[in-house]
Design a protein around this motif. Structure first.
Motif, short mmCIF file in Angstrom:
data_model
loop_
_atom_site.label_atom_id
_atom_site.label_comp_id
_atom_site.label_asym_id
_atom_site.label_seq_id
_atom_site.Cartn_x
_atom_site.Cartn_y
_atom_site.Cartn_z
N SER A 1 2.31 18.19 -2.51
CA SER A 1 0.87 18.35 -2.56
C SER A 1 0.52 19.81 -2.77
O SER A 1 -0.31 20.25 -3.39
CB SER A 1 0.30 18.04 -1.23
N GLU B 1 -3.01 10.16 0.80
CA GLU B 1 -2.99 8.67 0.98
C GLU B 1 -1.36 8.49 1.94
O GLU B 1 -1.36 7.72 2.65
CB GLU B 1 -3.34 7.91 -0.09
N THR C 1 -0.94 9.62 5.13
CA THR C 1 -1.50 8.98 6.29
C THR C 1 -0.89 7.64 6.51
O THR C 1 -0.77 7.26 7.86
CB THR C 1 -3.10 8.62 5.79
N GLN C 2 -0.35 7.04 5.34
CA GLN C 2 0.46 5.83 5.81
C GLN C 2 1.64 5.99 6.62
O GLN C 2 1.99 5.21 7.24
CB GLN C 2 0.51 5.08 4.31
N SER D 1 1.24 4.00 -3.28
CA SER D 1 0.84 5.41 -3.19
C SER D 1 2.03 6.40 -3.24
O SER D 1 2.04 7.38 -4.16
CB SER D 1 0.26 5.88 -1.79
N GLY E 1 -4.18 13.40 -4.48
CA GLY E 1 -4.69 12.64 -3.69
C GLY E 1 -3.89 11.46 -3.33
O GLY E 1 -3.79 11.20 -1.93
N SER E 2 -2.98 10.71 -4.04
CA SER E 2 -1.95 9.93 -3.63
C SER E 2 -0.99 10.56 -2.71
O SER E 2 -0.43 9.79 -1.83
CB SER E 2 -1.16 9.47 -4.65
N GLN F 1 0.93 -1.13 0.15
CA GLN F 1 0.06 -0.02 -0.03
C GLN F 1 0.63 1.29 -0.04
O GLN F 1 0.69 2.27 -0.73
CB GLN F 1 -1.03 -0.16 1.08
N SER G 1 2.71 6.24 -6.90
CA SER G 1 1.38 6.79 -7.73
C SER G 1 1.53 8.22 -7.99
O SER G 1 1.10 8.76 -9.04
CB SER G 1 0.29 6.36 -7.11
N TYR H 1 -5.09 13.16 -9.07
CA TYR H 1 -4.78 11.78 -8.65
C TYR H 1 -3.36 11.85 -7.97
O TYR H 1 -3.37 11.34 -6.83
CB TYR H 1 -4.72 10.75 -9.71
#
Length: 99
Positions: A87, A57, A60-61, A24, A53-54, A20, A27, A50
């Protein structure tokens, strides 16, 4: 950063988490590259979104990885800053394309 994450988790036996977080991380640049191969700014913006958004993500990970001891706080905070900077840059690019 993407290559660092990939190398960091190369030997991780938690395949779900490893897959995961590396997905990300990979990505983000992949979607940026795909967006810049598109013909119109509208299409480019879709792929930059996109990637943005990755980036969320991935942050968070990274938080989770620090909490569960997979990522040292020093490395994790550096990666989070890099992901946040990416970002912000993507947000600026997307905004510029819309005007």
């Amino acid at each position: 950063m993407s290559a660092d994450i990939y190398r960091h988790f190369a030997q991780c036996r938690d395949f779900g988490f490893r897959d995961q977080i590396t997905r990300s991380g990979l990505s983000i640049p992949s979607n940026i590259a795909e967006g810049y191969e598109r013909a119109s700014d509208k299409e480019k913006a879709v792929f930059l979104n996109y990637a943005k958004g990755s980036s969320g993500e991935l942050r968070t990970q990274i938080y989770i990885g620090i909490e569960i001891g997979y990522i040292s706080p020093e490395v994790g905070h550096r990666w989070k800053r890099e992901a946040q900077d990416i970002s912000k840059m993507l947000h600026a690019l997307i905004s510029a394309m819309r005007t």
